[in-house]
Write a protein that holds these residues in place. Structure first.
Motif, mmCIF file in Angstrom:
data_model
loop_
_atom_site.group_PDB
_atom_site.id
_atom_site.type_symbol
_atom_site.label_atom_id
_atom_site.label_comp_id
_atom_site.label_asym_id
_atom_site.label_seq_id
_atom_site.Cartn_x
_atom_site.Cartn_y
_atom_site.Cartn_z
ATOM 1 N N ALA A 166 0.819 -1.214 0.000
ATOM 2 C CA ALA A 166 0.000 0.000 0.000
ATOM 3 C C ALA A 166 0.851 1.262 0.000
ATOM 4 O O ALA A 166 0.521 2.253 -0.666
ATOM 5 N N ALA A 167 1.953 1.250 0.738
ATOM 6 C CA ALA A 167 2.802 2.439 0.807
ATOM 7 C C ALA A 167 3.438 2.739 -0.545
ATOM 8 O O ALA A 167 3.585 3.916 -0.932
ATOM 9 N N VAL A 168 3.824 1.713 -1.265
ATOM 10 C CA VAL A 168 4.398 1.913 -2.601
ATOM 11 C C VAL A 168 3.337 2.440 -3.557
ATOM 12 O O VAL A 168 3.600 3.343 -4.368
ATOM 13 N N ALA A 169 2.123 1.902 -3.452
ATOM 14 C CA ALA A 169 1.033 2.389 -4.290
ATOM 15 C C ALA A 169 0.744 3.862 -4.010
ATOM 16 O O ALA A 169 0.531 4.663 -4.935
ATOM 17 N N ALA A 170 0.756 4.240 -2.726
ATOM 18 C CA ALA A 170 0.506 5.639 -2.370
ATOM 19 C C ALA A 170 1.603 6.553 -2.915
ATOM 20 O O ALA A 170 1.324 7.658 -3.406
ATOM 21 N N LEU A 171 2.845 6.096 -2.844
ATOM 22 C CA LEU A 171 3.955 6.890 -3.370
ATOM 23 C C LEU A 171 3.851 7.018 -4.893
ATOM 24 O O LEU A 171 4.101 8.089 -5.461
ATOM 25 N N ALA A 172 3.474 5.932 -5.558
ATOM 26 C CA ALA A 172 3.299 5.977 -7.014
ATOM 27 C C ALA A 172 2.224 6.980 -7.402
ATOM 28 O O ALA A 172 2.358 7.710 -8.391
#
Length: 312
Positions: free
Chosen positions: A174-180
């Motif tokens: 989820a954190a990577v998706a939010a950063l993307a």
């Protein structure tokens, strides 16, 4: 008709910032949904279905070659390009079903109001356009007469296939998706890593314009997070108990960029196994955006396929 109240309106992108894109005279919207599409040419209907994070801009170099012979209909998938940003349903299967419902609305509009015949369609499918196009064709037997497959999938991932780490990270963390989402990283990477031959700066900018604002990028990340795993119920949309055999008998053209880091030759091999009658063209010096790297050759090859397989 305006988009539904729950949807965000589409982004406004000036035509002058879209080099090579058809003039606004060819821009249309589906009244019921606000979905944007191009309508260019005359003749048998050819529906061009793009993927993520691209949009109908990806077809601009093929349209001048094809539109003198066929009627090219190139929608922007809901959430992408110049289409409205709908609120995503909660599950993968629901998201796919919603996209198919938008295709239903587009088809009904084109047949009822744009004088498109309800039979004799060709689907040109790239990336996400493959699973959506195949699923829709299976649900609507008799509409599609021909398939054009460009670096996409229309079945479960073949044995031994592994999604690239970058996509697995966005899908699963989820954190990577939010950063993307925050940085627009996926579209920015796609316009560079998706081609072998570097795109001009103004073309890269045009690809990215619909996602310039954070509010317009949600579907980009949602599409990645929706890439199905092996046990995902969404695969059932591509595996109906009957109907696939009808598609297997259709004329099929496969145009494949052999340097695609996502849709590798392993996926191409599965297409050729399932459609042994397919006319296959491998473009050795092309990547994921085969319509960019091999635009001239690909356009001629698709045109010739359409003319040679046209109903007499």
């Amino acid at each position: 008709m305006a988009p539904r109240p729950a949807d965000r309106p589409p982004p406004i992108v000036p035509h002058r910032l879209l080099p090579g894109y058809p003039a606004p005279d060819d821009w249309w919207r589906v009244p019921a949904t606000g979905q944007h599409y191009l309508d260019a040419g005359a003749g048998a209907p050819v529906l061009l279905l793009h993927g993520n994070p691209s949009w109908s801009y990806v077809w601009r170099r093929l349209l001048p070659v094809l539109s003198p012979h066929v009627r090219c209909l190139a929608p922007d998938l809901p959430g992408l390009g110049l289409s409205p940003r709908p609120v995503p349903p909660p599950s993968n299967a629901d998201r796919y079903a919603a996209q198919l419902a938008f295709l239903d609305s587009l088809f009904t509009h084109l047949v009822d109001h744009r004088r498109i015949p309800p039979r004799g369609w060709t689907f040109v499918m790239h990336d996400w356009g493959g699973p959506l196009g195949i699923a829709w064709a299976l649900r609507n037997p008799g509409v599609v007469d021909r398939l054009v497959v460009l670096n996409t999938i229309g079945f479960r991932w073949p044995p031994g296939y592994r999604l690239p780490l970058s996509l697995r990270s966005i899908r699963g963390v989820a954190a990577v998706a939010a950063l993307a989402h925050l940085t627009n990283a996926f579209p920015r990477a796609a316009v560079r890593a998706g081609v072998v031959h570097r795109l001009r700066a103004e073309v890269r900018r045009a690809y990215l314009l619909p996602y310039a604002h954070r509010r317009d990028r949600g579907a980009v990340v949602e599409f990645v997070r929706s890439i199905p795993r092996d046990d995902d119920p969404a695969w059932r949309l591509l595996e109906p108990p009957e109907g696939r055999s009808r598609l297997a008998r259709l004329p099929v053209f496969v145009g494949w960029g052999m340097r695609d880091p996502v849709f590798t030759p392993l996926v191409l091999d599965e297409w050729t196994r399932r459609f042994p009658q397919a006319r296959v063209h491998r473009y050795a010096d092309a990547g994921h955006y085969v319509m960019e790297d091999a635009a001239d050759e690909l356009g001629r090859d698709i045109r010739d396929f359409l003319l040679e397989t046209a109903r007499r």
